[in-house]
Structures are given as C-alpha cells and as structure tokens.
Design an enzyme around this catalytic site. Sequence first.
Site, mmCIF file in Angstrom:
data_model
loop_
_atom_site.group_PDB
_atom_site.id
_atom_site.type_symbol
_atom_site.label_atom_id
_atom_site.label_comp_id
_atom_site.label_asym_id
_atom_site.label_seq_id
_atom_site.Cartn_x
_atom_site.Cartn_y
_atom_site.Cartn_z
ATOM 1 N N HIS A 1 -46.719 51.166 -48.100
ATOM 2 C CA HIS A 1 -47.263 50.471 -46.922
ATOM 3 C C HIS A 1 -46.348 50.610 -45.721
ATOM 4 O O HIS A 1 -45.238 51.115 -45.810
ATOM 5 C CB HIS A 1 -47.522 48.993 -47.248
ATOM 6 C CG HIS A 1 -46.280 48.203 -47.560
ATOM 7 N ND1 HIS A 1 -45.438 47.715 -46.588
ATOM 8 C CD2 HIS A 1 -45.747 47.814 -48.743
ATOM 9 C CE1 HIS A 1 -44.458 47.040 -47.150
ATOM 10 N NE2 HIS A 1 -44.616 47.097 -48.465
ATOM 11 N N CYS B 1 -42.193 47.463 -53.442
ATOM 12 C CA CYS B 1 -43.055 48.456 -52.809
ATOM 13 C C CYS B 1 -42.256 49.485 -52.025
ATOM 14 O O CYS B 1 -41.079 49.317 -51.762
ATOM 15 C CB CYS B 1 -44.061 47.773 -51.886
ATOM 16 S SG CYS B 1 -45.241 46.744 -52.779
#
Length: 198
Positions: free
Chosen positions: A158, A174
């Site tokens: 992301h 992440c």
Amino acid sequence: MEEHHIARRGLVLGSLALMLSGCTSTLRQVAEPISSAFGPRNGLNPRFRRRHVRYDGNEPPGTIVVDTSQRFLYAVETDGWATRYGVGVGEQGLSFKGTATVARKADWPSWTPTANMMRRKPRLVKYAGGVPGGPNNPLGARALYLYRDGRDTHFRIHGTNEPWTIGTAVSNGCIRLINDDIIDLYERTPLGTTVVVV
C-alpha cells in the site's frame, strides 16, 4: 500568523498519520524521471527512488518480488529488466514471507486495525470502526491485498504519506511505498499477480 497556522496544522496532520501507521494486517540502475502528484518527497532517501534496473532473478515477467532485507520491491519485466521501488517493511517479527496472490485492489482504501494490532498498540482501539480512505489514511492512495490459498493474509502492499519511512522496518507487517509509486504499481498490476516476499 497565517504561515504559523499552516505549519501547526501540518504538524498535527503529520502526527496523526504517524500514529496511524500500519495496515490490516547485481543490479544496474537507470535513472527514470518521475513527477509527483503528491508534492515534494520530503524525507525520501534518494537511494529508494523508483528506478528501471537490470534484474537477474528467475521469476517470470509480471511477478512482484519484495526483498525485505534490502527494502526493494521489483515489478519483473521482460528481457531481464524490472522496475524497482523503495519500500518500508514490517517491524521485526511482523513481516509476511512467502508467496501470495493479489486478489483485491482498492483505490483510496479504508483502513481498520486488526485485533492483533489493537492488542499490541491499545491506542489504535479508537479506530476499531475504521478510517475512511483519503489523503490522511495510513494505507495511502492505493492498496494491493495479498491472499494465499483463497484467504486474506491481512498483509497489503500500500501507499504511505510518510516518505521518510521508506527503507525502514516500521509497519505492522505490510509493504509500503510512497503514494506516487503505489499508484504506478497499482496500474501495472492485474488481479491474480503473484507476489514473492523474501
């Protein structure tokens, strides 16, 4: 007076973004000019700027390879080339490793901390209902959702509004890119893309 007000608002918004940081759970460089849709990249180490590089891995074109120790993501292309992006990765013990598939994509995704994140960082409980997508959301401008065997891993690739975190181990697991780079990667990544995280 007006300049002071803007600087203070920027500090408050920057602090909020930092507090919310997280997610749901042998190369030759060739410079590539990049324009920024999100303004200056203050704090981004030049080493981690997007580059078109030679790639000698065994993965087929279309694969995404994330080298967590070097803090680079490679979008593998044909004829021994790749686009390389600088990334921020998960803190010690929080990183995803292995192979996954991009099974979902989101434009300006919303963010909800996982139960594990809220246990580790109780200050996140106030966001249990989620944070809507937008420029101040911790997932940034785009997100690629990683699945394994048809199940959500709760790990994402992301964006981030914190360019100074690229090249560090900072997230809740992440893989984060600056917003310009996640937009570029998002556009070139179809659903079903294989992601290899080493």
